[in-house]
Structures are given as structure tokens and as C-alpha cells.
Write a protein that holds these residues in place. Structure first.
Motif, short mmCIF file in Angstrom:
data_model
loop_
_atom_site.label_atom_id
_atom_site.label_comp_id
_atom_site.label_asym_id
_atom_site.label_seq_id
_atom_site.Cartn_x
_atom_site.Cartn_y
_atom_site.Cartn_z
N ALA A 289 101.69 133.73 78.10
CA ALA A 289 103.09 133.89 78.48
C ALA A 289 103.28 135.12 79.36
CB ALA A 289 103.97 134.00 77.24
N GLU A 290 102.28 136.03 79.31
CA GLU A 290 102.35 137.21 80.19
C GLU A 290 101.51 136.99 81.44
OE1 GLU A 290 102.06 140.93 78.16
OE2 GLU A 290 103.52 140.27 76.68
N LEU A 291 101.22 135.74 81.69
CA LEU A 291 100.54 135.30 82.90
C LEU A 291 99.11 135.84 83.06
CD1 LEU A 291 103.60 135.42 85.32
CD2 LEU A 291 102.83 133.54 83.87
N VAL A 292 98.45 136.09 81.94
CA VAL A 292 97.01 136.41 81.96
C VAL A 292 96.29 135.07 82.03
CG1 VAL A 292 95.11 137.41 80.63
CG2 VAL A 292 97.42 138.31 80.37
N SER A 293 95.20 135.00 82.78
CA SER A 293 94.40 133.76 82.79
C SER A 293 93.03 134.06 82.18
CB SER A 293 94.20 133.27 84.22
OG SER A 293 95.41 132.84 84.74
N PRO A 294 92.39 133.04 81.59
CA PRO A 294 91.04 133.27 81.04
C PRO A 294 90.10 133.70 82.16
CG PRO A 294 91.88 131.11 80.41
CD PRO A 294 92.85 131.66 81.40
N SER A 295 89.27 134.70 81.89
CA SER A 295 88.31 135.17 82.90
C SER A 295 87.15 135.86 82.20
CB SER A 295 89.00 136.15 83.84
OG SER A 295 89.20 137.39 83.16
N ASN A 296 86.32 136.54 82.97
CA ASN A 296 85.18 137.22 82.35
C ASN A 296 85.39 138.71 82.19
OD1 ASN A 296 83.76 134.91 81.94
ND2 ASN A 296 82.76 135.00 83.95
N VAL A 297 86.59 139.18 82.47
CA VAL A 297 86.84 140.63 82.32
C VAL A 297 88.12 140.92 81.55
CG1 VAL A 297 85.58 141.42 84.37
CG2 VAL A 297 87.96 140.69 84.60
N GLU A 298 88.09 142.05 80.86
CA GLU A 298 89.24 142.64 80.20
C GLU A 298 90.09 141.64 79.41
OE1 GLU A 298 90.95 145.40 83.09
OE2 GLU A 298 89.25 146.65 82.53
N GLN A 299 91.43 141.69 79.60
CA GLN A 299 92.29 140.83 78.78
C GLN A 299 91.93 139.35 78.94
OE1 GLN A 299 93.67 143.17 80.87
NE2 GLN A 299 95.02 144.47 79.64
N GLY A 300 91.53 138.99 80.17
CA GLY A 300 91.17 137.59 80.45
C GLY A 300 89.96 137.16 79.63
N TYR A 301 89.06 138.10 79.36
CA TYR A 301 87.86 137.77 78.58
C TYR A 301 88.24 137.57 77.11
CZ TYR A 301 83.26 137.95 76.48
OH TYR A 301 82.13 137.64 75.74
N VAL A 302 89.14 138.42 76.61
CA VAL A 302 89.60 138.27 75.22
C VAL A 302 90.27 136.89 75.08
CG1 VAL A 302 91.14 139.15 73.43
CG2 VAL A 302 89.85 140.75 74.85
N LEU A 303 91.10 136.56 76.06
CA LEU A 303 91.78 135.26 76.03
C LEU A 303 90.75 134.12 76.04
CD1 LEU A 303 94.38 133.58 76.25
CD2 LEU A 303 94.33 133.95 78.72
N ARG A 304 89.75 134.25 76.88
CA ARG A 304 88.70 133.21 76.95
C ARG A 304 88.00 133.07 75.59
NH1 ARG A 304 85.45 132.65 82.19
NH2 ARG A 304 87.02 131.02 82.37
N ARG A 305 87.66 134.22 74.99
CA ARG A 305 87.02 134.18 73.66
C ARG A 305 87.89 133.46 72.65
NH1 ARG A 305 85.45 139.99 71.55
NH2 ARG A 305 85.07 138.86 69.63
N LEU A 306 89.21 133.78 72.66
CA LEU A 306 90.13 133.20 71.69
C LEU A 306 90.18 131.68 71.87
CD1 LEU A 306 93.08 135.78 71.92
CD2 LEU A 306 91.57 135.46 69.95
N ILE A 307 90.37 131.25 73.10
CA ILE A 307 90.51 129.79 73.33
C ILE A 307 89.20 129.08 73.00
CG2 ILE A 307 91.01 127.98 75.03
CD1 ILE A 307 92.73 130.05 76.54
N ARG A 308 88.08 129.63 73.47
CA ARG A 308 86.80 128.93 73.26
C ARG A 308 86.42 128.88 71.78
NH1 ARG A 308 83.08 129.55 78.68
NH2 ARG A 308 84.74 128.77 80.02
N ARG A 309 86.73 129.96 71.06
CA ARG A 309 86.40 129.95 69.62
C ARG A 309 87.27 128.91 68.92
NH1 ARG A 309 87.25 134.47 65.24
NH2 ARG A 309 85.66 133.93 63.71
N ALA A 310 88.54 128.83 69.32
CA ALA A 310 89.42 127.82 68.70
C ALA A 310 88.91 126.42 69.01
CB ALA A 310 90.85 128.00 69.22
N VAL A 311 88.47 126.20 70.25
CA VAL A 311 87.97 124.87 70.63
C VAL A 311 86.73 124.53 69.79
CG1 VAL A 311 86.89 123.53 72.48
CG2 VAL A 311 88.90 124.95 72.98
#
Ligand code: SER
Length: 591
Positions: A289-311
Motif C-alpha cells: 500500500a506504500e507502493l513498495v515492490s518486491p525486489s532484491n534490495v532493502e524493503q523490497g527484499y523483505v517484501l519478497r521474502r514475506l510473499i515467497r514464504r507465504a506462497v
């Protein structure tokens, strides 16, 4: 006791109460800090207020309150149990050089016992015990007593328990008084210092009197502030007699949706995966909602980890096809008051679908690869090269490979992984120059940490038991350290606790670990301890654990070691026993 059913009710009651005490409500700030590059996320309600806690004038005055969205990633791997969360909401009230301890405690007391109607008997409190940085907080304890809290419901605890902050490396901090609610069986008794498992912390009142400086010193603040924090999910759960935060209205709808999608019941077997999905998708939605996208760095990496672990956990439950966006729909319903979520629904769904699709394509391959690996691997350690391959060709964040490894009784050589990753980056950067690196270390992160902890243990033992203590042997595995030392008697429980406390305090001090090469004689001259089985004139490594003012340990050792004690986590002695005559043995872990 007033029935507080859910988050909205608790939030309104709290904000209304503090408004009635002349506080102004400050907006819920973004999760991505606006002016603080030292942290990835807002971790507490006070975080966006740091400049004002340090003396800048706040446009709304000196009495503030709000509800703040927070993310804490330190416990991300612990999510899955019944208590840990990455995202949570925090209620708080602040005095910026206005009222101090007495009123702050009065307000908390009035809100809990009058507004929420909690019987006093269900509450207990803790106060700061005092140490070399600040005196014991007798004033708070006296105030609680005046309000009717019985003496045996007040515990005085050390810095690890009753001190808060700073949020980053430096900044405002101070002693605190924490309020606990009875969650034990039968009639309430004791306090968190006596029977901690029976008490759940619901509110933390921090007395921000100090600023921690770059050099680790604490300087008295001119402006004395109050900073309080109350976790919404935890308080709602406690007031409703729920066993877990996942039973509250902030998370239960997500669990129910997962039950529906997997056609499985929420129980001991499925619970962990369902809780991971609920926590991680809720946090992901609020981050997206804060317009972060999944990526390999910083907040985007945390987001990627969260989504992938949930999947991954969704697939474990047998959910086929894209599902994270369906869970997200429930988050939209829980937070009608979050404009950013409501406004960015399309973006959130689009990003969730894309990341889930990207990962689903390689997830199966990764799992199959891991299954084959399990059959062929010799020993219990997955080497760095393999872990890096899992990341590079199957999109498994390293933390996921570690989790998968743990589930199957393996360890990942994390140092090897990091070397591999660094080498890979180096290779791609310098490929044209024909350069490459080699010489990978094979010491795992876990053993490296335990090696350093052994030094802190050695010096704490000498401090508590006396300078007759000398190392007689040491054995370290990835799980635990074992340390034998000269001492004639069994250690008392007090001595064990004191040693643990000293080690943990030194970990908390974030001390540097420095390596120097020198001759045995020079090491002796510097007062280094350790096993001196070296030839005269031979160069040896000496590790010094220190800050600019003090040396906490200086020891001869062949390593490997971390570079700062902050990497160690929490030190715990598991066993103290006789090893041979005049020699005791300690087994300890880092949690
Ligand atoms: N900053 C303190 C905490 O996070 C009180 O708000 O607990």
C-alpha cells in the motif's frame, strides 16, 4: 471488565481517553521512515517523533497520541508460533517535555482500571533495577504503590527488561515501567520477575531521559519525555482471553480464509503454515500500500521474502493456484480506516499476483532439487555454493533455504553462502578483466558466533567466580558451545544467572571484536588469557572485545569470530556440571 471486542474499539477508547487529557492525535505515519536511513521500517510509535523527542517543537504541542503501523523484522523467522508478528499496530501517548513519570503512570492506571475496567488484581508492573548508566527507578514503584498496586506485584528488573531504545544505533532512550496482565491459571499471583510465564506485557511507559551517542555513552536529555506503547493485537487478545494474537479480529479472518482455500482445519498440524500466511500477507498488503515492490534490495527484499514464504506455506497446505490476492481481500476489510490500502487495491493485487506467479514457476523446481539433495548429501551441512544455487536458479531467498534445511534437520553454511554471493558479484563485475577469487571459508555462522560467545563467557566467569578460572577445554558445534574451566564447586543458580546477565549485557553493548597478530610474549604482556601452547616467537591471533573505554575480553584464539557482539543474539546457559576433579563444564547456546 468492559468487553473490548476488537481493534477499532480499543483504538477509539484509547485515543478518546488521551484526547480528554488534552493530547492531540498525530497521523499514523508511513511504514517506510521518511527521514531515517538507519532503519528499513517504522518499528514503534515514537520513531517518527524522534526529532521532537530530541527537542524540536511539534506543531501539535507537547501532548500527543496515536495509533501507528509498525513492522519488526528481527523476529521474522519466529513467525509461525502463536505470538510473533512482523506487522502490528501500536497505540501510544507522548509528553514532549510536558508531564513525566507521575502523570504518565496515573493515565495508564486510569485507562486500564477505569476505562477498560480491568480489576487491579489482574495487573502487575516492572520497574528499572538500576545499573552503572542510570539509578533504580524507585519513583515509579512508589507511584504504583500509591495507586494501590501491592508490593509483591512490583518487580525490579535489569536493562534487558526495563530499558527501551534507542530505536536505531543512537537516539533517545531510557528506563521504563511495564504493565502486565494476568494470563496464568487460577487466581492471579506473583509478578513478571517471579512467574513471568503467567504475565503478558500490555503496555510500556518509557521515561526518555537519555540520548545514546555514537560512542555508546548515555547523555542526559535536556527535555524529559514520555513515550508509551501498547500493542493492539496483543492487548485485544489478552482482554478477550484469547490464547493467541491470531484469534483476534486483526488476523482471524485471514486464518479462516486460508482454511477455506486449503479445505483444511486450523489445528496443530496446519497452524504454523496458516499463521505464517496470515502474518506475511497482512504485512505484505500494508507494505504494498506504500507502493513498495518486491525486489532484491532493502524493503523490497523483505517484501519478497514475506510473499515467497507465504506462497511456499500455501503450497504445503495444498493450496493450488494464485491465492495470496484472495487473502489480501480480507486485509482490505479489516482496515477500512487505512486510506493507503483502500486507494491502492489494484496495485496491491497486481503485485501479489505477479510475485506469486514468478515464484511458483521455480518453487517446484527448488523443492525437487532440495529433495534430491537430501538423499545425496553427506553430513548435515548444506554448503554455500548449493544455497547460492537455490537462490540464483530457484528464487529461494537464503532465509527460505535455511528454513527448509532446519525443517529437515540440516544447517546452511551461511558464511560460505555469503562468500559465494560476494564472489559471484565480483566475478560478474570483473569478468572482462579475467579476475576471479577463491578460498572459501568453511566456518558456519553459528559456530563463529558461539566462538565469540565463549570469550564473553570466559571473562564473565572470571568476574563472577574469580581469577582462578582458566579454560581447560572448549568444544563448539553449530548448536551449542561447551566450555570446561577450573573451579572447585558447583555454581549456584545465582552465579549462573549473573554470568548470563553479564554476557548478555556485553552483547547488548554492541562491542567491537578486533583481531591482532602478535608474539606470545606480547600477548602475555597485554594480559591476554587463553591457552598458551605456542612456541616462543611464534605469531598468534589475539581477539579483543572492547569499546572505546573498556576492554571486556582479550584472548588468544584461532578464531573464527564475529566483528561485533551485536551479532550474537541471546546467550543462555543450558547446563553446568562437573567435568573432572576441579573442572566444571558449561553448555550454552545463543537463542
Ligand atoms: N517505544 C516503546 C516501545 O516500542 C514504547 O512506545 O515499546
Amino acid at each position: 471488565m468492559k468487553q473490548v471486542k476488537g481493534r477499532q474499539e480499543l483504538i477509539s477508547a484509547y485515543i478518546d481517553f488521551f484526547k480528554s487529557k488534552s493530547h492531540k492525535e498525530v497521523p499514523n505515519s508511513p511504514l517506510i521512515p521518511q527521514n531515517d536511513p538507519t532503519v528499513l521500517f517504522t518499528t514503534a510509535g515514537m520513531h517518527p517523533l524522534v526529532p521532537f523527542l530530541l527537542g524540536q517543537k511539534h506543531p501539535l504541542g507537547t501532548r500527543l497520541c496515536n495509533v501507528q503501523k509498525c513492522i519488526r523484522t528481527t523476529d521474522i523467522d519466529a513467525v509461525g508460533d502463536k505470538f510473533h508478528l512482523t506487522f502490528f499496530e501500536m497505540l501510544g501517548n507522548w509528553s514532549l517535555g510536558d508531564y513525566f513519570k507521575s502523570e504518565s503512570i496515573e493515565y495508564s492506571f486510569e485507562f486500564l482500571t477505569k476505562v477498560l475496567g480491568i480489576p487491579l488484581d489482574m495487573l502487575s508492573v516492572t520497574c528499572f533495577k538500576g545499573d552503572k548508566d542510570a539509578p533504580a527507578d524507585k519513583e515509579s514503584a512508589e507511584k504504583w504503590k500509591k495507586l494501590g498496586v501491592k508490593e509483591d506485584r512490583i518487580a525490579f528488573l535489569p536493562k534487558e527488561d526495563n530499558w527501551w531504545g534507542p530505536a536505531g544505533k543512537t537516539g533517545p532512550c531510557g528506563p521504563d515501567t511495564e504493565i502486565f496482565f494476568w494470563v496464568g491459571k487460577g487466581k492471579a499471583h506473583g509478578n513478571p520477575g517471579v512467574n513471568p510465564k503467567d504475565w503478558a506485557e500490555i503496555w510500556n511507559n518509557v521515561f526518555m531521559q537519555y540520548e545514546k551517542k555514537e560512542d555508546g555513552s548515555f547523555q542526559e536529555l535536556k527535555q524529559k519525555n514520555i513515550d508509551t506503547g501498547m500493542g493492539v493485537e496483543r492487548t485485544v487478545a489478552t482482554l478477550n482471553g484469547n490464547e493467541s494474537v491470531y484469534d483476534t479480529d486483526s488476523l482471524l479472518p485471514l486464518i479462516k480464509k486460508t482454511e477455506e482455500l486449503s479445505a483444511k482445519e486450523y489445528n496443530d498440524e496446519t497452524g504454523k503454515s496458516m499463521r505464517i500466511i496470515a502474518d506475511h500477507i497482512r504485512a505484505s498488503v500494508i507494505l504494498l500500500a506504500e507502493l513498495v515492490s518486491p525486489s532484491n534490495v532493502e524493503q523490497g527484499y523483505v517484501l519478497r521474502r514475506l510473499i515467497r514464504r507465504a506462497v511456499r506455506h500455501g503450497r504445503t497446505l495444498g493450496i493450488a493456484g494464485n491465492f495470496t490476492h484472495l487473502i489480501a481481500e480480507e486485509v482490505f476489510k479489516i482496515y477500512p480506516d487505512y486510506a493507503s490500502i483502500q486507494k491502492n487495491k489494484d496495485f496491491i493485487i497486481k503485485e501479489l499476483k505477479a510475485e506469486e506467479e514468478r515464484f511458483s514457476e521455480v518453487l517446484e523446481k527448488g523443492i525437487r532439487y532440495f529433495e534430491r539433495l537430501k538423499e545425496t548429501i553427506k553430513g548435515k551441512v548444506i554448503d554455500g555454493k548449493t544455497a547460492f544455487l537455490m537462490y540464483q536458479s530457484c528464487g529461494f531467498p537464503i532465509e527460505m533455504t535455511q528454513e527448509l534445511a532446519r525443517e529437515n534437520g540440516f544447517e546452511v553454511d551461511i558464511v560460505g553462502y555469503e562468500k559465494e554471493q560476494a564472489m559471484h558479484q565480483e566475478l560478474s563485475r570483473t569478468a572482462t578483466e579475467g579476475k576471479f577469487k577463491s578460498g572459501l571459508a568453511d566456518n558456519s555462522e553459528a559456530t563463529t558466533r558461539l566462538h565469540t560467545a565463549t570469550h564473553l563467557l570466559d571473562s564473565a566467569l572470571r568476574q563472577v567466580l574469580g581469577s582462578h578460572v582458566e579454560q581447560r577445554g572448549s568444544n563448539i558445534t553449530a548448536e551449542r558451545l561447551r566450555f570446561d574451566f577450573s573451579h572447585d564447586e558447583k555454581m549456584t543458580p545465582e552465579q549462573i544467572r549473573e554470568v548470563e546477565k553479564i554476557v548478555n549485557e556485553n552483547i547488548g553493548k554492541q562491542l567491537d571484536v578486533k583481531r591482532e597478530e602478535m608474539t606470545v610474549d606480547d600477548a602475555k604482556k597485554l594480559g591476554a588469557i587463553g591457552v598458551f601452547e605456542h612456541k616462543y616467537g611464534e605469531k598468534i591471533s589475539v581477539y579483543t572485545i572492547c569499546d572505546p573505554k573498556n576492554i571486556y575480553s582479550r584472548e588468544i584464539c584461532a578464531g573464527p569470530h564475529v566483528t561485533n557482539t551485536k551479532e550474537l543474539g541471546k546467550f543462555k546457559i543450558r547446563k553446568e556440571e562437573a567435568s573432572s576433579k576441579g573442572v566444571r563444564r558449561i553448555k550454552a547456546v545463543l537463542e
